[in-house]
Design an enzyme around this catalytic site. Structure first.
Site, mmCIF file in Angstrom:
data_model
loop_
_atom_site.group_PDB
_atom_site.id
_atom_site.type_symbol
_atom_site.label_atom_id
_atom_site.label_comp_id
_atom_site.label_asym_id
_atom_site.label_seq_id
_atom_site.Cartn_x
_atom_site.Cartn_y
_atom_site.Cartn_z
ATOM 1 N N ASN A 24 0.858 -1.183 0.000
ATOM 2 C CA ASN A 24 0.000 0.000 0.000
ATOM 3 C C ASN A 24 0.897 1.237 0.000
ATOM 4 O O ASN A 24 1.457 1.609 1.027
ATOM 5 C CB ASN A 24 -0.893 -0.043 1.252
ATOM 6 C CG ASN A 24 -1.737 1.207 1.403
ATOM 7 O OD1 ASN A 24 -1.818 2.033 0.495
ATOM 8 N ND2 ASN A 24 -2.385 1.345 2.560
ATOM 9 N N LYS A 46 0.148 4.252 -0.317
ATOM 10 C CA LYS A 46 -0.500 5.452 0.237
ATOM 11 C C LYS A 46 -0.233 6.650 -0.697
ATOM 12 O O LYS A 46 -0.136 6.463 -1.904
ATOM 13 C CB LYS A 46 -0.042 5.699 1.675
ATOM 14 C CG LYS A 46 -0.216 4.431 2.522
ATOM 15 C CD LYS A 46 -0.079 4.638 3.985
ATOM 16 C CE LYS A 46 -0.318 3.302 4.688
ATOM 17 N NZ LYS A 46 -0.280 3.417 6.146
ATOM 18 N N HIS A 86 -9.842 1.070 4.765
ATOM 19 C CA HIS A 86 -8.556 1.290 5.427
ATOM 20 C C HIS A 86 -8.760 2.279 6.579
ATOM 21 O O HIS A 86 -9.545 3.218 6.468
ATOM 22 C CB HIS A 86 -7.520 1.822 4.426
ATOM 23 C CG HIS A 86 -6.139 1.842 5.005
ATOM 24 N ND1 HIS A 86 -5.717 2.831 5.854
ATOM 25 C CD2 HIS A 86 -5.104 0.965 4.898
ATOM 26 C CE1 HIS A 86 -4.477 2.573 6.233
ATOM 27 N NE2 HIS A 86 -4.079 1.438 5.671
ATOM 28 N N GLU A 101 -7.129 4.713 7.606
ATOM 29 C CA GLU A 101 -6.916 6.133 7.292
ATOM 30 C C GLU A 101 -8.144 6.729 6.608
ATOM 31 O O GLU A 101 -8.450 7.906 6.780
ATOM 32 C CB GLU A 101 -5.637 6.282 6.442
ATOM 33 C CG GLU A 101 -4.401 6.113 7.314
ATOM 34 C CD GLU A 101 -3.180 5.542 6.621
ATOM 35 O OE1 GLU A 101 -3.093 5.605 5.379
ATOM 36 O OE2 GLU A 101 -2.309 5.012 7.340
ATOM 37 N N GLU A 124 -5.733 -4.892 10.461
ATOM 38 C CA GLU A 124 -4.695 -3.882 10.678
ATOM 39 C C GLU A 124 -4.995 -3.123 11.972
ATOM 40 O O GLU A 124 -5.790 -2.166 11.960
ATOM 41 C CB GLU A 124 -4.667 -2.892 9.510
ATOM 42 C CG GLU A 124 -4.305 -3.514 8.180
ATOM 43 C CD GLU A 124 -3.724 -2.478 7.233
ATOM 44 O OE1 GLU A 124 -2.601 -2.674 6.765
ATOM 45 O OE2 GLU A 124 -4.387 -1.452 6.984
ATOM 46 N N GLY A 151 2.152 2.298 10.788
ATOM 47 C CA GLY A 151 3.105 3.404 10.636
ATOM 48 C C GLY A 151 3.774 3.814 11.941
ATOM 49 O O GLY A 151 4.417 4.856 12.012
ATOM 50 N N SER A 182 3.084 -2.077 10.372
ATOM 51 C CA SER A 182 4.537 -2.131 10.583
ATOM 52 C C SER A 182 5.164 -3.482 10.246
ATOM 53 O O SER A 182 6.102 -3.927 10.919
ATOM 54 C CB SER A 182 4.900 -1.694 12.014
ATOM 55 O OG SER A 182 4.494 -0.360 12.234
HETATM 56 P P1 PGA Z 1 2.598 0.328 7.649
HETATM 57 O O1 PGA Z 1 1.147 0.533 6.963
HETATM 58 O O2 PGA Z 1 3.152 -0.968 7.133
HETATM 59 O O3 PGA Z 1 3.394 1.510 7.252
HETATM 60 O O4 PGA Z 1 2.353 0.251 9.142
HETATM 61 C C1 PGA Z 1 0.269 -0.527 6.764
HETATM 62 C C2 PGA Z 1 -1.032 -0.039 6.153
HETATM 63 O O5 PGA Z 1 -1.515 1.013 6.547
HETATM 64 O O6 PGA Z 1 -1.608 -0.691 5.251
#
Ligand code: PGA
Length: 266
Positions: free
Chosen positions: A21, A23, A110, A112, A182, A188, A228
Site C-alpha cells: 500500500n 499510500k 482502510h 486512514e 490492521e 506506521g 509495521s
Molecule cells: P505500515 O502501513 O506498514 O506503514 O504500518 C500498513 C497499512 O496502513 O496498510
C-alpha cells in the site's frame, strides 16, 4: 479400484498474498521506477506461489497494469473507490473506471479512510457493492484503535466492522473477498502486533466467517495482517496458521525490503 483420497489441505489452500500500500507517496516517474524494480526482483527471487499486489495512487494504475501485464503472480489495485456508480461526484473515482484502467483489486475500509474521511461500515458496504459490480476484488480492512485494545474491546470492534459491512454480501461475493486485519496502533508506528496477538484476531475473524458464511468461505478467505510489517518480523507473522500474508505500507516503498517480505510468505 483404489479409493480416491481427497486432500482437504490442498483443496482448501488459500492464496498467499503480499500487498504493497503505497499510500500518497511517489510521483509518476518515481512510482514507475519503484514498480520497475520490484517486479523483476520478485520474479527472480520468489520461487513459491504468491500473489503480489501493488496499490499505488490512482495516477499510476494504468502504467503499472501495463508493466505487470501477462504476469499472473502480480496484480494492481486501487487504494479506494467511490461508493457511487457514476455522475456528479467531483474528485471521486468509480470502481468501473479503476477496473478499466487495468486494476483487479481495491482496498476498502482502510483505517486512514475511516479516520480521516469518516467512512462508516455502511459506507464501506456500498463501496464493496460497487467493487463487486465492476468485477474488482476488494480487500476489506478492519482493526481496533489503541484505546479499544487497552479497554479489551477489540472483539466488539472487529465484529462491528465485519458485520456492518459484510453481513449482506452473498456467498459468491464473499468468495471474491480478501480481508486485512490492521490494528490502528500498529500502522506506521513501528509497533507490530506480536505474531500471537495477530493470530488471535485472525482466528477470531475466521470463526466469525464460519458462523456467518459457513466453513467453506471461512477456510478459503485469505486474511492479511498489516501494521509495521517489515523484512525482519514478516516471517514469524506469516508463519501463524491464520495469517495468509501482509498488507505493507512503509516497507512496500523499498524494493529490497518488499521483496524480502514477499520471500518470507510461504
Ligand atoms: P505500515 O502501513 O506498514 O506503514 O504500518 C500498513 C497499512 O496502513 O496498510
Amino acid at each position: 479400484m483404489g479409493k480416491i483420497i481427497i486432500d482437504k489441505e490442498i483443496l482448501m489452500k488459500r492464496t498467499r498474498i503480499v500487498a504493497g500500500n503505497w499510500k500518497m507517496n511517489k510521483d509518476f516517474e518515481a512510482g514507475l521506477a519503484l514498480a520497475s524494480e520490484i517486479i523483476p526482483m520478485i520474479e527472480s527471487e520468489v520461487q513459491h506461489d504468491l500473489l503480489t499486489i501493488l496499490f499505488p495512487p490512482f495516477i499510476h494504475i494504468h502504467a503499472l497494469a501495463s508493466l505487470s501485464a501477462g504476469k499472473k503472480q502480480f496484480a494492481i489495485g486501487a487504494q479506494d473507490c467511490s461508493a457511487f456508480e457514476s455522475g456528479a461526484y467531483t474528485g471521486e473515482v468509480a470502481a468501473a473506471m479503476i477496473k478499466s484502467a487495468g486494476a483487479d483489486y481495491v482496498l476498502i475500509g482502510h483505517s486512514e479512510r475511516r479516520q480521516l474521511h469518516s467512512e462508516t461500515n455502511a459506507f464501506c458496504y456500498e463501496k464493496l457493492k460497487r467493487a463487486f459490480e465492476a468485477g474488482l476484488k476488494p480487500i476489506y480492512c478492519v482493526g481496533e484503535l489503541k484505546e479499544q485494545r487497552i479497554a479489551g474491546a477489540f472483539e466488539d470492534v472487529i465484529i462491528d466492522q465485519l458485520s456492518g459491512a459484510l453481513q449482506k454480501l452473498t456467498t459468491r461475493e464473499m468468495e471474491r473477498l480478501v480481508l486485512a486485519y490492521e490494528p490502528v496502533w500498529a500502522i506506521g508506528t513501528g509497533l507490530t502486533a506480536s505474531p500471537e496477538q495477530a493470530q488471535e484476531v485472525h482466528a477470531f475473524i475466521r470463526q466469525w466467517l464460519a458462523t456467518q458464511f459457513g466453513p467453506d468461505i471461512s477456510n478459503r478467505t485469505s486474511i492479511l495482517y498489516g501494521g509495521s510489517v517489515n523484512a525482519v518480523n514478516a516471517k514469524e507473522l506469516f508463519g501463524m496458521p491464520d495469517i495468509d500474508g501482509g498488507l505493507v505500507g512503509g516497507a512496500s516503498l523499498k524494493s529490497r525490503d518488499f521483496t524480502e517480505i514477499a520471500k518470507a510468505n510461504h
